[in-house]
Design a protein around this motif. Structure first.
Motif, PDB file in Angstrom:
ATOM      1  N   PRO A 184       1.091   4.361  17.820  1.00 19.93           N
ATOM      2  CA  PRO A 184       1.660   3.560  18.911  1.00 19.93           C
ATOM      3  C   PRO A 184       2.630   2.472  18.436  1.00 19.93           C
ATOM      4  N   GLU A 185       2.578   2.107  17.146  1.00 19.89           N
ATOM      5  CA  GLU A 185       3.485   1.074  16.626  1.00 19.89           C
ATOM      6  C   GLU A 185       4.935   1.556  16.570  1.00 19.89           C
ATOM      7  N   VAL A 186       5.116   2.870  16.492  1.00 23.91           N
ATOM      8  CA  VAL A 186       6.457   3.445  16.368  1.00 23.91           C
ATOM      9  C   VAL A 186       7.108   3.538  17.751  1.00 23.91           C
ATOM     10  N   GLU A 187       8.276   2.920  17.873  1.00 24.49           N
ATOM     11  CA  GLU A 187       9.024   3.007  19.132  1.00 24.49           C
ATOM     12  C   GLU A 187       9.846   4.297  19.109  1.00 24.49           C
ATOM     13  N   LEU A 188       9.599   5.156  20.083  1.00 26.82           N
ATOM     14  CA  LEU A 188      10.239   6.476  20.102  1.00 26.82           C
ATOM     15  C   LEU A 188      11.758   6.389  20.218  1.00 26.82           C
ATOM     16  N   ASP A 189      12.284   5.340  20.860  1.00 26.33           N
ATOM     17  CA  ASP A 189      13.738   5.181  21.013  1.00 26.33           C
ATOM     18  C   ASP A 189      14.421   4.936  19.671  1.00 26.33           C
ATOM     19  N   LYS A 190      13.686   4.301  18.732  1.00 22.34           N
ATOM     20  CA  LYS A 190      14.298   3.928  17.457  1.00 22.34           C
ATOM     21  C   LYS A 190      14.093   4.967  16.352  1.00 22.34           C
ATOM     22  N   VAL A 191      13.367   6.051  16.654  1.00 19.61           N
ATOM     23  CA  VAL A 191      13.102   7.089  15.640  1.00 19.61           C
ATOM     24  C   VAL A 191      14.372   7.892  15.397  1.00 19.61           C
ATOM     25  N   LYS A 192      14.852   7.870  14.137  1.00 19.55           N
ATOM     26  CA  LYS A 192      16.074   8.603  13.793  1.00 19.55           C
ATOM     27  C   LYS A 192      15.765  10.004  13.270  1.00 19.55           C
ATOM     28  N   ARG A 193      14.656  10.137  12.560  1.00 23.36           N
ATOM     29  CA  ARG A 193      14.268  11.437  11.994  1.00 23.36           C
ATOM     30  C   ARG A 193      12.749  11.546  11.983  1.00 23.36           C
ATOM     31  N   THR A 194      12.282  12.772  12.067  1.00 26.48           N
ATOM     32  CA  THR A 194      10.847  13.013  12.034  1.00 26.48           C
ATOM     33  C   THR A 194      10.360  12.936  10.594  1.00 26.48           C
ATOM     34  N   LEU A 195       9.363  12.113  10.372  1.00 27.64           N
ATOM     35  CA  LEU A 195       8.788  11.958   9.038  1.00 27.64           C
ATOM     36  C   LEU A 195       7.342  12.426   9.066  1.00 27.64           C
ATOM     37  N   GLY A 196       6.976  13.244   8.107  1.00 31.83           N
ATOM     38  CA  GLY A 196       5.583  13.656   7.963  1.00 31.83           C
ATOM     39  C   GLY A 196       5.011  12.949   6.752  1.00 31.83           C
ATOM     40  N   PHE A 197       3.713  12.733   6.750  1.00 31.47           N
ATOM     41  CA  PHE A 197       3.111  12.142   5.558  1.00 31.47           C
ATOM     42  C   PHE A 197       1.696  12.624   5.338  1.00 31.47           C
ATOM     43  N   ASP A 198       1.233  12.384   4.119  1.00 38.16           N
ATOM     44  CA  ASP A 198      -0.126  12.725   3.725  1.00 38.16           C
ATOM     45  C   ASP A 198      -0.935  11.446   3.668  1.00 38.16           C
ATOM     46  N   ILE A 199      -2.141  11.498   4.204  1.00 40.72           N
ATOM     47  CA  ILE A 199      -3.052  10.358   4.143  1.00 40.72           C
ATOM     48  C   ILE A 199      -4.247  10.813   3.318  1.00 40.72           C
ATOM     49  N   THR A 200      -4.447  10.191   2.159  1.00 45.26           N
ATOM     50  CA  THR A 200      -5.537  10.566   1.259  1.00 45.26           C
ATOM     51  C   THR A 200      -6.634   9.517   1.320  1.00 45.26           C
ATOM     52  N   PHE A 201      -7.859   9.972   1.594  1.00 44.62           N
ATOM     53  CA  PHE A 201      -9.027   9.093   1.646  1.00 44.62           C
ATOM     54  C   PHE A 201      -9.763   9.242   0.328  1.00 44.62           C
ATOM     55  N   VAL A 202      -9.767   8.181  -0.477  1.00 40.86           N
ATOM     56  CA  VAL A 202     -10.420   8.215  -1.785  1.00 40.86           C
ATOM     57  C   VAL A 202     -11.802   7.591  -1.637  1.00 40.86           C
ATOM     58  N   THR A 203     -12.834   8.372  -1.978  1.00 39.04           N
ATOM     59  CA  THR A 203     -14.216   7.897  -1.837  1.00 39.04           C
ATOM     60  C   THR A 203     -14.831   7.632  -3.202  1.00 39.04           C
ATOM     61  N   SER A 204     -15.981   6.957  -3.190  1.00 49.19           N
ATOM     62  CA  SER A 204     -16.642   6.598  -4.450  1.00 49.19           C
ATOM     63  C   SER A 204     -17.464   7.744  -5.035  1.00 49.19           C
ATOM     64  N   THR A 205     -17.606   8.849  -4.304  1.00 48.19           N
ATOM     65  CA  THR A 205     -18.402   9.970  -4.782  1.00 48.19           C
ATOM     66  C   THR A 205     -17.510  11.089  -5.319  1.00 48.19           C
ATOM     67  N   ASP A 206     -18.068  11.939  -6.171  1.00 52.37           N
ATOM     68  CA  ASP A 206     -17.305  13.099  -6.633  1.00 52.37           C
ATOM     69  C   ASP A 206     -17.855  14.378  -6.008  1.00 52.37           C
ATOM     70  N   ASN A 207     -18.715  14.233  -5.002  1.00 56.43           N
ATOM     71  CA  ASN A 207     -19.316  15.365  -4.299  1.00 56.43           C
ATOM     72  C   ASN A 207     -18.622  15.516  -2.941  1.00 56.43           C
ATOM     73  N   ASP A 208     -17.976  16.658  -2.718  1.00 53.38           N
ATOM     74  CA  ASP A 208     -17.239  16.885  -1.471  1.00 53.38           C
ATOM     75  C   ASP A 208     -18.123  16.817  -0.232  1.00 53.38           C
ATOM     76  N   ASP A 209     -19.357  17.340  -0.332  1.00 51.73           N
ATOM     77  CA  ASP A 209     -20.267  17.337   0.820  1.00 51.73           C
ATOM     78  C   ASP A 209     -20.652  15.913   1.208  1.00 51.73           C
ATOM     79  N   HIS A 210     -20.903  15.066   0.210  1.00 50.10           N
ATOM     80  CA  HIS A 210     -21.234  13.666   0.483  1.00 50.10           C
ATOM     81  C   HIS A 210     -20.037  12.954   1.104  1.00 50.10           C
ATOM     82  N   ALA A 211     -18.850  13.215   0.588  1.00 48.65           N
ATOM     83  CA  ALA A 211     -17.635  12.596   1.128  1.00 48.65           C
ATOM     84  C   ALA A 211     -17.390  13.049   2.562  1.00 48.65           C
TER      85      ALA A 211
END
Length: 194
Positions: free
Chosen positions: A140-167
Motif C-alpha cells: 500500500p505504500e507504493v503509489e500506483l500513479d508514480k510506478v514507472k516499471r514493474t519490479l519483482g523481488f525476493d524476500i528471504t526469511f533467515v531463521t535461527s534453525t537449520d531444520n526446514d520443518d522447524h522453520a
C-alpha cells in the motif's frame, strides 16, 4: 513499544512451538533472525534509471535505505560490465523486521490477485525461506500513479534453525499462509483472538 508480532512470539508462540516441536530447551526454539529484501534490475533497459527507481521503491516499502549491488563479472551477452549496478538489497532486523513482516502478512499478501497460498517447499535446506514477489504494487505504500516499471523481488526469511520443518512451523505460527493442508494452529488465528 515492542512490535505486536514480537510480543506475540515471546509471550505465546515460543512456548507453543517448544511443545509442538518437542524441544527440551527454550533456546532451541526457532526464531526469525533477519529478513533480506533483494531486487534485481539487471535485465531492465536503462539500467541506471532502473536501479534508482528500485532504490526509491524498496526504501518506501521497507523503511530502510537499500544497498546497491554490483555485478561481479562482465557478461557480453547481457551488455554487462564488471562493477556495474544490477540491483538493490536491504537487510531488516529487530523492530523494522517485525513491522515489515506484519505489513507483508496483513496487507500486502492479501492484495495478490488469485492468491492460494505461498509454496511450502521453498526452503533452502538450512532453515531459510525465500518468497518471490512479482509486482511491488501489492504494497500500500507504493503509489500506483508514480510506478514507472514493474519490479519483482525476493524476500528471504533467515531463521535461527537449520531444520526446514522447524522453520516452516515458525513461519506458519507467525501467520505465513502456506498452500495446502495445515497441521498446526496458525498465529493468524492466535492474533485474531489476541
Amino acid at each position: 513499544m515492542e512490535p505486536q508480532l514480537k510480543t506475540l512470539y515471546s509471550e505465546k508462540l515460543r512456548d507453543l512451538l517448544k511443545k509442538q516441536l518437542s524441544l527440551k530447551n527454550i533456546h532451541e526454539v526457532p526464531r526469525l533472525e533477519k529478513i533480506v529484501v533483494n531486487c534485481a534490475v539487471g535485465s531492465q533497459g536503462e539500467r541506471k534509471q532502473a536501479v534508482e527507481d528500485a532504490v526509491n521503491e524498496v526504501q518506501l516499502i521497507t523503511g530502510q535505505k537499500p544497498v546497491v549491488t554490483l555485478s561481479k563479472k562482465a557478461i557480453a551477452n547481457f551488455k554487462l560490465r564488471a562493477g556495474e549496478a544490477v540491483g538493490v538489497k536491504v537487510t531488516l532486523r529487530g523492530r523494522r523486521m517485525y513491522d515489515f513482516l506484519m505489513r507483508l502478512l496483513k496487507t500486502a499478501i492479501p492484495r495478490i490477485r488469485d492468491f492460494r497460498g505461498v509454496a511450502p517447499k521453498a526452503f533452502d535446506g538450512r532453515g531459510n525461506y525465500t518468497l518471490g514477489i512479482t509486482d511491488q504494487s501489492i504494497f500500500p505504500e507504493v503509489e500506483l500513479d508514480k510506478v514507472k516499471r514493474t519490479l519483482g523481488f525476493d524476500i528471504t526469511f533467515v531463521t535461527s534453525t537449520d531444520n526446514d520443518d522447524h522453520a516452516r512451523e515458525l513461519l506458519r505460527a507467525l501467520g505465513m499462509p502456506f498452500r495446502g493442508k495445515t497441521s498446526a494452529p496458525k498465529a493468524g488465528e492466535q492474533t485474531a483472538a489476541a
